[in-house]
Design a protein around this motif. Structure first.
Motif, short mmCIF file in Angstrom:
data_model
loop_
_atom_site.label_atom_id
_atom_site.label_comp_id
_atom_site.label_asym_id
_atom_site.label_seq_id
_atom_site.Cartn_x
_atom_site.Cartn_y
_atom_site.Cartn_z
N GLY A 153 0.63 -1.09 -0.15
CA GLY A 153 -0.06 0.10 0.07
C GLY A 153 0.60 1.50 -0.22
O GLY A 153 0.22 2.16 -0.41
N ASN A 190 -5.70 4.69 10.11
CA ASN A 190 -4.83 4.28 11.26
C ASN A 190 -5.00 5.67 11.42
O ASN A 190 -4.31 6.48 11.07
CB ASN A 190 -3.96 3.53 10.72
CG ASN A 190 -2.61 2.85 11.34
OD1 ASN A 190 -2.84 3.09 12.25
ND2 ASN A 190 -1.52 2.74 10.77
N ASP A 249 -6.95 6.35 0.71
CA ASP A 249 -6.48 5.20 1.56
C ASP A 249 -7.05 4.46 1.83
O ASP A 249 -8.04 5.30 3.01
CB ASP A 249 -5.52 5.80 2.26
CG ASP A 249 -4.91 4.72 2.40
OD1 ASP A 249 -5.21 3.65 2.69
OD2 ASP A 249 -3.28 4.69 3.47
N TYR A 304 -7.81 -0.56 4.47
CA TYR A 304 -9.21 -0.85 5.78
C TYR A 304 -10.29 -1.52 5.10
O TYR A 304 -11.41 -0.88 6.82
CB TYR A 304 -9.10 -0.13 7.09
CG TYR A 304 -7.41 -0.25 7.92
CD1 TYR A 304 -6.91 -1.38 8.21
CD2 TYR A 304 -6.31 0.68 7.55
CE1 TYR A 304 -5.39 -0.89 9.10
CE2 TYR A 304 -5.47 0.63 8.20
CZ TYR A 304 -4.48 -0.38 8.63
OH TYR A 304 -3.94 -0.37 9.01
N SER A 354 -2.53 -6.64 1.77
CA SER A 354 -2.13 -6.34 3.40
C SER A 354 -2.81 -7.20 4.31
O SER A 354 -3.06 -7.20 4.93
CB SER A 354 -1.16 -5.17 3.84
OG SER A 354 0.11 -5.28 2.78
N LYS A 355 -3.91 -6.11 5.10
CA LYS A 355 -4.50 -5.84 5.92
C LYS A 355 -6.09 -6.98 5.60
O LYS A 355 -5.83 -7.91 6.11
CB LYS A 355 -5.16 -4.90 6.17
CG LYS A 355 -4.11 -3.70 5.95
CD LYS A 355 -3.46 -4.00 7.37
CE LYS A 355 -2.29 -2.92 6.67
NZ LYS A 355 -1.50 -2.27 7.72
N1 PLP Z 1 -2.21 2.94 5.35
C1 PLP Z 1 -2.38 2.75 5.65
C2 PLP Z 1 -3.93 3.82 6.71
C3 PLP Z 1 -1.93 1.76 6.78
O1 PLP Z 1 -2.01 1.27 7.61
C4 PLP Z 1 -0.85 1.28 6.55
C5 PLP Z 1 -0.07 -0.26 7.20
O2 PLP Z 1 -0.25 -0.04 7.75
C6 PLP Z 1 -0.36 0.98 4.79
C7 PLP Z 1 -1.07 2.13 4.72
C8 PLP Z 1 -0.07 0.72 4.05
O3 PLP Z 1 0.13 -0.88 3.61
P1 PLP Z 1 1.49 -1.83 3.16
O4 PLP Z 1 1.66 -2.93 4.58
O5 PLP Z 1 0.78 -2.58 2.09
O6 PLP Z 1 2.40 -0.89 2.34
#
Ligand code: PLP
Length: 389
Positions: free
Chosen positions: A100, A175, A204, A207, A236-237
């Motif tokens: 991400g 986040n 973004d 989530y 990722s999540k």
């Molecule tokens: N955007 C947010 C809000 C995140 O919390 C995170 C990771 O914690 C990312 C992007 C990045 O994700 P990635 O691990 O896929 O690079």
């Protein structure tokens, strides 16, 4: 002595990795540490996804792929966006990237330069501000309010826009706060953005599938933004794939080729087997994702009331993601000191709210992507530490 470029001094970091290193060092010295500092699911990647990655390697997918990603994966992303949001997005506008974060870095490289302002959430993901500064642009903080469940006021955000603003960053669910921006506030923001056609938006939504009440409103559902919206998302999540390094962005048609050029200049393409695993994730059964999100929902129901029982601590119910962002001002200890003392004396790794921007003072971030016994142990330890005074 060789001299680094000035911009290197502007680069920030993500405190989670530093705290994790300290927590690991303490563990190696024999200390018992409960770790709630890192933002990743405590689940394994579902087996059918792992199998697809393994099969891709066995089938000989060992070479470069197209820089923007293999077509079946970009088609799967388009189909997934249609399934989730009812939007039709051409696979030509999709760029597969290694995680991400890459999308945010590319967006900042594309829009940031000295003299330009970029608006970012505060408290917010720390890499936004870091990458803005690295680009030479000026970061402008968009305050998120605890009283609004860590959403923003559209009027307040619109008032931050100047003729120098080039990019507005949004993140919902968020986040570090778990905050979710209500659709009504997004409607007002998008309506107001009509008066500012010079501002691009990066949303973004990593989530986006981790929401505990209501439904996620994607910025892609506003056709009036289509020619200036960058969507950041990834695996990722949602699929517990943080280590696979797989993400995607959707770009307006005119910028997609520029974004691909950034990819060619940096990483060429994403690991081929991870891309095949990504197809399996998007086209396979939804049950593993639903099970994981249900587990996070249960943990949220436990940890938020438990935190509210602690002396000097109050915590709003987060709408999404897997973070609690308790207000700790009542403890009389500043956030950074509390983070460090909880780790060194209390045996709990958490993150100071200030790791996410200046408006994070007075808060801690705890990831509840951990088992119920681990969460109970963490709450017990924090309680014991606070009771000591
Ligand atoms: N955007 C947010 C809000 C995140 O919390 C995170 C990771 O914690 C990312 C992007 C990045 O994700 P990635 O691990 O896929 O690079």
């Amino acid at each position: 002595m060789p001299i680094l470029s000035d911009r290197m001094s502007q680069l920030g970091t993500e405190a989670a990795f530093q705290v994790l290193a300290r927590a690991n060092a303490l563990q190696r010295q024999g200390h018992d540490i409960v770790n709630l500092c890192i933002g990743q699911p405590d689940f394994q990647t579902p087996a059918h996804i792992v199998e697809a990655g393994r099969k891709a390697l066995a089938d000989g997918h060992h070479g470069y792929t197209l820089a923007n990603g293999i077509l079946p994966l970009r088609e799967a992303v388009s189909a997934d966006l249609y399934r989730r949001h009812g939007v039709e997005i051409s696979p030509e506008r999709v760029l597969i990237v290694p995680g991400g974060k890459v999308t945010m870095f590319f967006a900042m490289m594309m829009f940031g330069q000295p003299g330009v302002e970029i608006i970012h959430p505060n408290p917010g993901f720390p890499i936004y501000e870091s990458a803005i500064r690295f680009s030479g642009a000026t970061p402008v903080s968009m305050p998120l309010h605890e009283s609004k469940g860590f959403s923003f006021s559209a009027d307040e955000v619109l008032a931050l826009i100047t003729p120098r603003t080039r990019l507005l960053i949004l993140n919902s669910p968020a986040n570090p706060t778990g905050g979710v921006v209500p659709k009504s506030e997004l409607d007002r923001l998008v309506a107001g953005l009509a008066r500012h056609p010079h501002v691009a938006v990066m949303s973004d939504e990593i989530y986006g599938e981790m929401l505990y009440e209501g439904t996620h409103t994607s910025l892609t559902t506003y056709p009036e933004l289509a020619d200036r919206l960058i969507l950041l998302d990834g695996w990722s999540k949602t699929y517990a794939m943080t280590g696979w390094r797989l993400g995607y962005s959707v770009w307006p048609a005119e910028w997609a080729a520029q974004a691909e050029r950034l990819a060619i200049n940096s990483h060429s393409c994403v690991n081929a087997s991870a891309q095949y695993a990504g197809i399996a994730a998007l086209t396979g059964p939804r049950e593993p994702v639903e099970r994981m999100v249900a587990a996070f929902a249960e943990r949220r129901r436990y940890i938020i009331p438990a935190l509210n029982q602690l002396p000097g601590v109050t915590c709003v119910m987060p709408g999404g993601a897997f973070y609690a962002f308790p207000n700790v001002t009542g403890t009389g200890i500043d956030s950074r000191t509390l983070q460090s003392r909880l780790l060194e004396e209390g045996g709990v790794a958490s993150l100071s709210g200030t790791s996410f921007g200046s408006f994070g003072e007075g808060y801690l971030r705890l990831s509840y992507a951990a088992s119920m016994p681990v969460l109970a142990e963490a709450v017990g330890r924090i309680g014991a530490f606070l009771a000591k005074g």
